[in-house]
Design an enzyme around this catalytic site. Structure first.
Site, short mmCIF file in Angstrom:
data_model
loop_
_atom_site.label_atom_id
_atom_site.label_comp_id
_atom_site.label_asym_id
_atom_site.label_seq_id
_atom_site.Cartn_x
_atom_site.Cartn_y
_atom_site.Cartn_z
CB ALA A 83 -0.89 -0.03 1.24
N GLY B 25 0.73 -5.22 0.65
CA GLY B 25 -0.39 -5.37 -0.28
C GLY B 25 0.00 -6.07 -1.57
CD GLU C 81 -2.03 -7.78 2.65
OE1 GLU C 81 -1.79 -6.65 2.18
OE2 GLU C 81 -2.50 -7.94 3.79
CD GLU D 202 1.79 -5.47 5.81
OE1 GLU D 202 2.61 -6.34 6.20
OE2 GLU D 202 1.12 -5.59 4.78
N1 CO8 Z 1 4.57 3.22 -0.57
C1 CO8 Z 1 4.99 4.41 -1.06
N2 CO8 Z 1 6.18 4.57 -1.68
C2 CO8 Z 1 6.98 3.50 -1.78
C3 CO8 Z 1 6.62 2.23 -1.28
C4 CO8 Z 1 5.34 2.11 -0.65
N3 CO8 Z 1 4.87 0.94 -0.17
N4 CO8 Z 1 7.62 1.36 -1.51
C5 CO8 Z 1 8.57 2.06 -2.16
N5 CO8 Z 1 8.20 3.34 -2.31
C6 CO8 Z 1 8.94 4.43 -2.96
C7 CO8 Z 1 10.09 4.94 -2.10
O1 CO8 Z 1 9.62 5.86 -1.14
C8 CO8 Z 1 11.00 5.54 -3.15
O2 CO8 Z 1 10.48 6.80 -3.51
P1 CO8 Z 1 11.50 8.03 -3.77
O3 CO8 Z 1 12.36 7.59 -4.93
O4 CO8 Z 1 10.59 9.16 -4.09
O5 CO8 Z 1 12.28 8.20 -2.52
C9 CO8 Z 1 10.82 4.62 -4.35
O6 CO8 Z 1 9.60 3.91 -4.11
C10 CO8 Z 1 11.94 3.61 -4.47
O7 CO8 Z 1 12.06 2.93 -3.24
P2 CO8 Z 1 13.46 2.76 -2.45
O8 CO8 Z 1 14.37 3.91 -2.76
O9 CO8 Z 1 13.13 2.51 -1.03
O10 CO8 Z 1 14.01 1.46 -3.18
P3 CO8 Z 1 14.97 0.36 -2.55
O11 CO8 Z 1 15.35 -0.52 -3.68
O12 CO8 Z 1 16.04 0.95 -1.72
O13 CO8 Z 1 14.01 -0.47 -1.54
C11 CO8 Z 1 12.01 -1.61 -0.89
C12 CO8 Z 1 12.92 -1.19 -2.05
C13 CO8 Z 1 12.72 -2.64 -0.01
C14 CO8 Z 1 10.77 -2.26 -1.52
C15 CO8 Z 1 11.61 -0.37 -0.06
O14 CO8 Z 1 11.15 0.65 -0.94
C16 CO8 Z 1 10.53 -0.64 0.96
O15 CO8 Z 1 10.81 -1.19 2.00
N6 CO8 Z 1 9.28 -0.22 0.65
C17 CO8 Z 1 8.18 -0.31 1.58
C18 CO8 Z 1 7.62 -1.71 1.61
C19 CO8 Z 1 6.51 -1.82 2.61
O16 CO8 Z 1 6.67 -1.54 3.78
N7 CO8 Z 1 5.34 -2.25 2.13
C20 CO8 Z 1 4.17 -2.46 2.98
C21 CO8 Z 1 3.30 -1.25 3.04
S1 CO8 Z 1 1.93 -1.43 4.15
C22 CO8 Z 1 0.80 -2.41 3.32
O17 CO8 Z 1 1.03 -2.81 2.22
C23 CO8 Z 1 -0.55 -2.79 3.92
C24 CO8 Z 1 -0.98 -1.88 4.99
C25 CO8 Z 1 -2.37 -2.15 5.48
C26 CO8 Z 1 -3.47 -1.53 4.60
C27 CO8 Z 1 -3.53 -0.07 4.71
C28 CO8 Z 1 -4.89 0.45 4.31
C29 CO8 Z 1 -4.86 1.95 4.08
#
Ligand code: CO8
Length: 260
Positions: A66, A111, A114, A134
């Site tokens: 998400a 997500g 999921e 999460e």
């Molecule tokens: N949301 C928003 N932006 C994201 C997300 C995300 N989930 N994942 C990556 N991005 C963005 C980064 O912020 C970054 O943006 P920018 O270039 O503007 O800084 C860009 O994508 C590239 O990401 P990274 O620079 O971090 O790339 P890396 O290769 O270093 O890392 C990762 C890749 C490991 C995937 C890392 O980006 C990461 O950990 N992302 C988050 C993953 C995460 O926590 N996902 C779970 C989210 S919560 C969820 O899915 C369910 C919640 C419950 C429902 C909610 C209902 C509202």
């Protein structure tokens, strides 16, 4: 005009749906979820579509979860509504009456995992990474992860992944049963097409009934599930395709199924 985060095209009856929010690793923001919902409404109505593949744009990510940038605006009392909205869309994908394959081409986190779990079959590129991170955000999975993951891979492994943010690679996902095939990077969609074409060569009503019996039967006791299986096969036995399948076998020729 709203940016298009989800697009699809149809190739030989297969709709290839791509989540495309690339700068954010295809994170599911509100418009992406709405467009995914609308896409499945369109596909449901389109009888030209016999099966679906869901993938992410680019080589790095299927869906990284998400959209975290939207979380600061969401208050505790509003969150269940957001969750219910996402869950409803994912349920729609799971219940889609034709086969759906996830072609996971990189990160499938939160997500993203999921979404992959709502698909009937998951094919992973060897660079795929699966996880439910999460808890790093002080949250738990909200689009079905606490329910579908333990059902797919068992509660202990699911807890390890969810409690500790243990991410698993494609090979481990294959071992645990989270994915069914692992292919070289860049090949997931092609492999999904190959498998889907094989599935689509079978009796369409049989595939639909097998999906219904498996998905709905998992919610039932064994005896209720067996009853459902008998009902579903009753529908298959009433089709012209059943006669065609039996005749084709006896005449030693390929069956020409009509889906009725
Ligand atoms: N949301 C928003 N932006 C994201 C997300 C995300 N989930 N994942 C990556 N991005 C963005 C980064 O912020 C970054 O943006 P920018 O270039 O503007 O800084 C860009 O994508 C590239 O990401 P990274 O620079 O971090 O790339 P890396 O290769 O270093 O890392 C990762 C890749 C490991 C995937 C890392 O980006 C990461 O950990 N992302 C988050 C993953 C995460 O926590 N996902 C779970 C989210 S919560 C969820 O899915 C369910 C919640 C419950 C429902 C909610 C209902 C509202």
């Amino acid at each position: 005009m709203e940016k298009q985060y989800v697009h699809y095209h149809i190739e030989e009856g297969i709709a290839i749906v791509t989540i495309d929010n690339q700068p954010a690793l295809n994170a599911l923001n509100a418009p992406t979820l709405n467009q995914l919902d609308k896409t499945f409404d369109d596909l449901t109505k389109n009888q030209e579509v016999k099966g679906v593949i869901i993938t992410g744009a680019g080589e790095k990510s299927f869906v990284a979860g998400a959209d975290i940038s939207e979380f600061l605006q969401i208050k505790g009392n509003e969150a269940p509504g957001f969750m219910a909205r996402g869950q409803k869309i994912f349920n729609k994908i799971e219940a889609f009456d034709r086969p759906v394959i996830a072609a996971v081409n990189g990160f499938a986190l939160g997500g993203g995992n999921e979404l992959a779990m709502c698909c009937d079959i998951c094919i992973a590129a060897e660079n795929a990474i699966f996880g439910q991170p999460e808890v790093n955000l002080g949250l738990i999975p909200g689009y079905g992860g606490t329910q579908r993951l333990p059902r797919l891979i068992g509660p202990g492994k699911a807890k390890e992944i969810i409690f500790a943010d243990e991410r698993i690679n494609a090979q481990e996902a294959l071992r645990t049963g989270l994915v069914q095939r692992v292919v070289p990077k860049g090949q997931a969609v092609e492999e999904a097409k190959k498998l889907l074409k094989k599935i689509l060569s079978k009796g369409p009503v049989a595939i639909k009934m097998a999906k219904k019996a498996i998905n709905e039967g998992l919610k039932f006791s064994l005896s209720e599930g067996l009853n459902l299986e008998a009902q579903c096969n009753g529908i298959c036995f009433g089709t012209e395709d059943k006669d065609e399948g039996a005749k084709a076998f006896l005449e030693k020729r390929p069956a020409n199924f009509k889906g009725k």
